[in-house]
Design a protein around this motif. Structure first.
Motif, short mmCIF file in Angstrom:
data_model
loop_
_atom_site.label_atom_id
_atom_site.label_comp_id
_atom_site.label_asym_id
_atom_site.label_seq_id
_atom_site.Cartn_x
_atom_site.Cartn_y
_atom_site.Cartn_z
N GLU A 32 75.61 8.29 73.15
CA GLU A 32 75.33 9.25 72.06
C GLU A 32 73.90 9.79 72.16
O GLU A 32 73.64 10.93 71.77
N TYR A 33 72.98 8.98 72.72
CA TYR A 33 71.62 9.48 72.97
C TYR A 33 71.65 10.57 74.05
O TYR A 33 71.03 11.63 73.90
N ARG A 34 72.41 10.30 75.11
CA ARG A 34 72.48 11.29 76.20
C ARG A 34 73.08 12.60 75.69
O ARG A 34 72.65 13.68 76.09
N ILE A 70 62.72 2.14 64.77
CA ILE A 70 61.43 2.63 65.27
C ILE A 70 61.52 4.13 65.46
O ILE A 70 62.49 4.64 66.03
N LEU A 71 60.51 4.79 64.92
CA LEU A 71 60.38 6.24 65.04
C LEU A 71 60.66 6.68 66.48
O LEU A 71 60.09 6.11 67.42
N PHE A 72 61.51 7.67 66.67
CA PHE A 72 61.72 8.20 68.01
C PHE A 72 60.63 9.22 68.30
O PHE A 72 60.58 10.31 67.72
N SER A 73 59.74 8.85 69.19
CA SER A 73 58.63 9.72 69.58
C SER A 73 58.08 9.18 70.88
O SER A 73 58.80 8.52 71.61
N ASP A 74 56.81 9.44 71.16
CA ASP A 74 56.21 8.87 72.36
C ASP A 74 54.74 8.62 72.11
O ASP A 74 54.14 9.25 71.24
N ILE A 75 54.15 7.72 72.89
CA ILE A 75 52.72 7.45 72.72
C ILE A 75 51.87 8.65 73.18
O ILE A 75 50.72 8.76 72.79
N LEU A 76 52.43 9.52 73.99
CA LEU A 76 51.62 10.59 74.59
C LEU A 76 51.48 11.82 73.70
O LEU A 76 50.90 12.83 74.11
N TYR A 87 53.94 17.25 80.01
CA TYR A 87 55.24 17.73 80.48
C TYR A 87 55.92 16.60 81.24
O TYR A 87 55.29 15.61 81.61
N PHE A 88 57.22 16.77 81.45
CA PHE A 88 58.00 15.73 82.13
C PHE A 88 58.65 16.30 83.37
O PHE A 88 59.21 17.40 83.34
N VAL A 89 58.55 15.57 84.47
CA VAL A 89 59.27 15.92 85.69
C VAL A 89 60.41 14.92 85.79
O VAL A 89 60.17 13.71 85.71
N THR A 206 50.34 -1.20 76.56
CA THR A 206 51.21 -1.45 77.72
C THR A 206 50.44 -1.81 78.98
O THR A 206 50.91 -2.62 79.79
N TRP A 207 49.28 -1.19 79.15
CA TRP A 207 48.55 -1.39 80.42
C TRP A 207 47.29 -2.25 80.28
O TRP A 207 46.49 -2.30 81.21
N GLY A 208 47.12 -2.94 79.16
CA GLY A 208 45.98 -3.86 79.01
C GLY A 208 45.98 -4.93 80.10
O GLY A 208 44.92 -5.35 80.58
O1 1CP Z 1 63.25 3.38 70.81
C1 1CP Z 1 62.00 3.34 70.91
O2 1CP Z 1 61.40 2.36 71.31
C2 1CP Z 1 61.22 4.53 70.37
C3 1CP Z 1 60.82 5.52 71.30
C4 1CP Z 1 59.71 5.38 72.32
C5 1CP Z 1 58.55 4.57 72.34
C6 1CP Z 1 58.16 3.46 71.39
C7 1CP Z 1 59.63 6.23 73.44
C8 1CP Z 1 60.65 7.23 73.78
N1 1CP Z 1 58.45 6.00 74.08
C9 1CP Z 1 57.77 4.97 73.46
C10 1CP Z 1 56.45 4.43 73.81
C11 1CP Z 1 55.90 4.65 75.16
N2 1CP Z 1 55.91 5.79 75.93
C12 1CP Z 1 55.14 3.69 75.86
C13 1CP Z 1 54.79 2.33 75.31
C14 1CP Z 1 55.93 1.40 75.40
C15 1CP Z 1 56.30 0.96 76.76
O3 1CP Z 1 55.46 0.30 77.37
O4 1CP Z 1 57.41 1.27 77.19
C16 1CP Z 1 54.75 4.23 77.09
C17 1CP Z 1 53.95 3.57 78.18
C18 1CP Z 1 55.23 5.57 77.11
C19 1CP Z 1 55.02 6.58 78.17
C20 1CP Z 1 56.31 7.10 78.67
N3 1CP Z 1 57.03 8.06 78.01
C21 1CP Z 1 57.07 6.64 79.76
C22 1CP Z 1 56.66 5.54 80.72
C23 1CP Z 1 56.05 6.11 81.95
C24 1CP Z 1 55.42 5.05 82.82
O5 1CP Z 1 54.21 5.14 83.06
O6 1CP Z 1 56.14 4.12 83.25
C25 1CP Z 1 58.26 7.39 79.78
C26 1CP Z 1 59.36 7.30 80.77
C27 1CP Z 1 58.22 8.26 78.67
C28 1CP Z 1 59.29 9.18 78.20
C29 1CP Z 1 60.14 8.59 77.16
N4 1CP Z 1 59.65 8.16 75.93
C30 1CP Z 1 60.70 7.71 75.17
C31 1CP Z 1 61.90 7.86 75.95
C32 1CP Z 1 63.28 7.51 75.46
C33 1CP Z 1 61.53 8.41 77.17
C34 1CP Z 1 62.46 8.79 78.30
C35 1CP Z 1 62.84 10.21 78.15
C36 1CP Z 1 64.24 10.46 78.56
O7 1CP Z 1 64.49 10.39 79.77
O8 1CP Z 1 65.10 10.76 77.69
#
Ligand code: 1CP
Length: 353
Positions: A32-34, A70-76, A87-89, A206-208
């Protein structure tokens, strides 16, 4: 609140069973996420649309008996709002069009506005709180100053962290300036999420764990402690708990327990019983099953869940209090949703016995 086990565990109060949620519980392992992602077109489009962000936040809760959302978002989102151009590749993860690599670029960084540039995050928090309607608490989050700096300097993910470590050695003053701006932004970002309705907050360091102990104590730990001390989050039962999660943070459990945070998240390189003894009831502990356990059979998953739960109990003077069950890091896209159900149900069943 219909289910407040997660918040009670973070306050180290008695619970009927151990609460559980999973890092990356909303993600590509769910069909369902996909489907939502295909509808949105991209991950970023989904994260920037509050209704879609809400939809995917709730998906794992519809399937599994999870104790937090947990909020769906990203740390970036923070460096993106600072103007780095996220941006994402496909298949390569996040990247920045304009990484910051020297003192001059760092000096130009400003604090983003939480209700305009990052307003979409606060809107998502408000929509999710409304739709959750008190079922379970909502966790807001941010990256740690150090982990954000890794992506900002490297320009994306990294294997060796060569650029940021070179900066640490060659111009530590510039790196501290970057970490300081990031810390101010993280504090404002978490405060805004709390004001919008987040009921617990997590910082992902994550990277500490890629730093030497001396460098961790210089470039990561003090900034985590500054967040824990300066982030206004109420008092007593009304206090919004802060969890500091870090990969490879086992060497620093005593420091993290003294950081001012209410919870410490650990990975699977430390036994929970040892974490209980070393944190000594000063904080709640969250973790710590190796996510790869989900590739095991249902029987193997149940056995590992029981082992982790009992390790905590044995190190915590026979009590299950003060533990939030989680993985030691995020889930992967190729994991079987049915295995997640086995994990979640076993956490509740075994800790209730
Ligand atoms: O469900 C959840 O946990 C909420 C969503 C969430 C969270 C908490 C996402 C969605 N990202 C994060 C945090 C996040 N993002 C972290 C810290 C947690 C961890 O260590 O995993 C980090 C390092 C990121 C950076 C990031 N964003 C990565 C990792 C890249 C790497 O250096 O290895 C990636 C792949 C993303 C994109 C991303 N963020 C979230 C999702 C579901 C995705 C994948 C996007 C997709 O393909 O749909």
């Amino acid at each position: 609140m219909k289910n407040d086990r997660f918040l009670r565990a973070l306050r180290r109060e008695p619970v009927d069973c151990t609460p559980v949620w999973l890092m990356r519980q909303a993600g590509r392992y769910l069909p369902e996420y996909r489907a939502s992602r295909a509808k949105a077109g991209s991950f970023l489009a989904m994260a920037k649309n509050p209704e879609l962000a809400c939809e995917v936040t709730l998906q794992p809760l519809e399937r599994f008996d999870l104790d937090a959302a947990i909020l769906f978002s990203d740390i970036l989102t923070i460096p993106d709002a600072m103007g780095l151009g996220l941006y994402f590749v496909d298949g390569e993860g996040p990247k920045f069009e304009r990484p910051v690599r020297d003192a001059a670029a760092i000096a130009k960084l400003g604090m983003p506005d939480m209700e305009t540039e990052l307003g979409y995050v606060m809107d998502a928090v408000r929509v999710i709180r409304r739709e959750l309607d008190g079922r379970v608490p909502l966790i807001g989050f941010s990256g740690s100053p150090w982990t954000l700096a890794c992506y900002m300097v490297e320009g994306g993910g990294s294997k060796d962290f060569a650029r940021i470590k070179a900066l640490a050695h060659n111009d530590p003053k510039a790196l501290h300036a970057l970490l300081s701006v990031n810390t101010d932004a993280v504090i404002a970002y978490l405060a805004a999420q709390r004001a919008a309705g987040a009921q617990a907050l997590q910082v992902f360091d994550t990277w500490g764990g890629v730093l030497s102990p001396a460098m961790y104590r210089e470039f990561s730990l003090p900034y985590l402690a500054r967040i824990a001390h300066e982030l206004e989050r109420g008092e007593g039962a009304e206090r919004t708990p802060l969890i500091v999660f870090g990969r490879g943070n086992a060497a620093y459990l005593e420091d993290l327990a003294a950081s001012g945070a209410e919870g410490v998240g650990v990975d699977w390189l430390v036994e929970l019983g040892e974490a209980a003894r070393r944190t000594g009831g000063r904080v709640a502990v969250q973790g710590n099953l190796d996510p790869a356990t989900l590739y095991g059979s249902p029987e193997a998953i149940r056995r590992e869940v029981r082992r982790a739960l009992d390790s905590w109990r044995d190190g915590n003077g026979g009590s299950r209090e003060g533990h939030v069950f989680n993985l030691g890091h995020g889930m992967s896209p190729d994991m079987d949703p049915e295995h997640v159900r086995v994990l979640v149900d076993e956490v509740h069943a075994h800790s209730r016995r």
